[in-house]
Scaffold this active site. Structure first.
Site, PDB file in Angstrom:
ATOM      1  N   THR A  69      21.207  23.350  10.751  1.00 43.54           N
ATOM      2  CA  THR A  69      20.792  24.264  11.809  1.00 43.54           C
ATOM      3  C   THR A  69      19.358  24.666  11.571  1.00 43.54           C
ATOM      4  OG1 THR A  69      21.096  26.495  12.721  1.00 43.54           O
ATOM      5  CG2 THR A  69      21.817  26.170  10.463  1.00 43.54           C
ATOM      6  N   LYS A  70      18.649  24.956  12.666  1.00 46.67           N
ATOM      7  CA  LYS A  70      17.268  25.436  12.552  1.00 46.67           C
ATOM      8  C   LYS A  70      17.219  26.961  12.566  1.00 46.67           C
ATOM      9  CE  LYS A  70      15.223  21.401  12.525  1.00 46.67           C
ATOM     10  NZ  LYS A  70      13.951  20.807  12.863  1.00 46.67           N
ATOM     11  N   ASN A  71      18.393  27.595  12.553  1.00 50.02           N
ATOM     12  CA  ASN A  71      18.482  29.053  12.642  1.00 50.02           C
ATOM     13  C   ASN A  71      18.674  29.634  11.229  1.00 50.02           C
ATOM     14  OD1 ASN A  71      19.753  31.643  12.803  1.00 50.02           O
ATOM     15  ND2 ASN A  71      20.177  31.280  14.964  1.00 50.02           N
ATOM     16  N   TYR A 113      21.914  38.208  19.313  1.00 44.24           N
ATOM     17  CA  TYR A 113      22.421  39.356  20.062  1.00 44.24           C
ATOM     18  C   TYR A 113      23.058  40.419  19.158  1.00 44.24           C
ATOM     19  CZ  TYR A 113      21.932  36.113  24.024  1.00 44.24           C
ATOM     20  OH  TYR A 113      21.446  35.229  24.966  1.00 44.24           O
ATOM     21  N   ASP A 139      27.699  25.533  16.477  1.00 43.14           N
ATOM     22  CA  ASP A 139      27.292  25.896  17.822  1.00 43.14           C
ATOM     23  C   ASP A 139      28.034  27.165  18.197  1.00 43.14           C
ATOM     24  OD1 ASP A 139      25.475  25.032  19.971  1.00 43.14           O
ATOM     25  OD2 ASP A 139      27.291  25.185  21.188  1.00 43.14           O
ATOM     26  N   LYS A 185      21.812  31.748  10.579  1.00 43.54           N
ATOM     27  CA  LYS A 185      23.029  30.952  10.354  1.00 43.54           C
ATOM     28  C   LYS A 185      23.032  30.374   8.940  1.00 43.54           C
ATOM     29  CE  LYS A 185      23.735  29.064  15.060  1.00 43.54           C
ATOM     30  NZ  LYS A 185      23.846  27.765  15.775  1.00 43.54           N
TER      31      LYS A 185
END
Ligand SMILES: O=c1nc[nH]c2c1ncn2[C@H]1C[C@H](O)[C@@H](COP(=O)(O)OP(=O)(O)OP(=O)(O)O)O1
Ligand SMILES: [Mg+2]
Length: 198
Positions: A8-10, A155, A70, A13
């Protein structure tokens, strides 16, 4: 060598998944350890489609077993939106702040609309032989009027959990993993991976 690449690029996460994978006692890498890999286009219409798409893409790109995530937010007052489009809610490449502002604006434009919401997460593991494992998790909460807390990502500041009297942004990584969609999914995945790596 027993290792897994968190695909993941987050960064939020990565932190949450790496913490939850620690009990497996295998090397946990991130895609950034494998050079500059472009992000795949998330063309799926379900969380499962996109998680599998990302796991397969990064396994191919790194030549390593990869775990992709995801996830997204379903607001009941918006008929389940933004769902799989959560990252792109305020447009392609939108910032968390812009997405949060759009979420509040859309809900505020519908007085009396439900403020209940849930996060969903699907995790997909894919190894270099194409063997696949999946796991999912959800987490129920309420979208509050104004952000609270500075932890987490996305969020989180708007997602309040009445049972804990906190938003996800007011929790530590360990607290969030104990109650979140991702935390629940990764607990299931860890059991499957323990078998896979044994
Ligand atoms: O725990 C969470 N707390 C707050 N927000 C969250 C969470 N989990 C997902 N979300 C939101 C952020 C983003 O707007 C979308 C995920 O989009 P999604 O494409 O899965 O992730 P991403 O683009 O950030 O990273 P990547 O695709 O490289 O894994 O849902
Ligand atoms: Mg994405």
């Amino acid at each position: 060598m027993k290792e897994i690449v968190v695909a993941t690029k987050n960064a939020g996460k990565v932190a949450e998944l790496a913490a939850a994978l620690a009990p497996l006692q295998i090397a946990v890498k991130s895609v950034s350890d494998y050079g500059a890999i472009e992000e795949p286009e998330e063309t799926g219409t379900t969380f499962t489609d996109n998680a599998l798409l990302k796991a397969r893409y990064y396994a191919q790109a790194t030549g390593r077993a990869c775990l992709a995530d995801d996830s997204g937010l379903e607001a009941d007052g918006l008929g389940g939106e933004p769902g799989v489009y959560s990252a792109r809610f305020a447009g392609p490449g939108a910032t968390d702040r812009a997405n949060n502002e759009k979420l509040l604006a859309e809900l505020n434009a519908r007085p009396g609309a439900a403020r209940t919401a849930r996060f969903r997460c699907v995790l997909a593991f894919c190894d270099t032989n194409g063997q696949v494992l999946t796991a999912d998790g959800t987490c129920e909460g309420i979208i509050i009027e104004e952000g609270q807390g500075s932890g987490g990502f996305g969020y989180d500041p708007l997602f309040f959990m009445p049972e804990y009297r906190k938003t996800l942004a007011e929790m530590t990584v360990a607290e969030k993993n104990a109650v979140s969609h991702r935390g629940r999914a990764v607990q299931v995945m860890v059991k499957q991976l323990a078998g896979y790596f044994s």
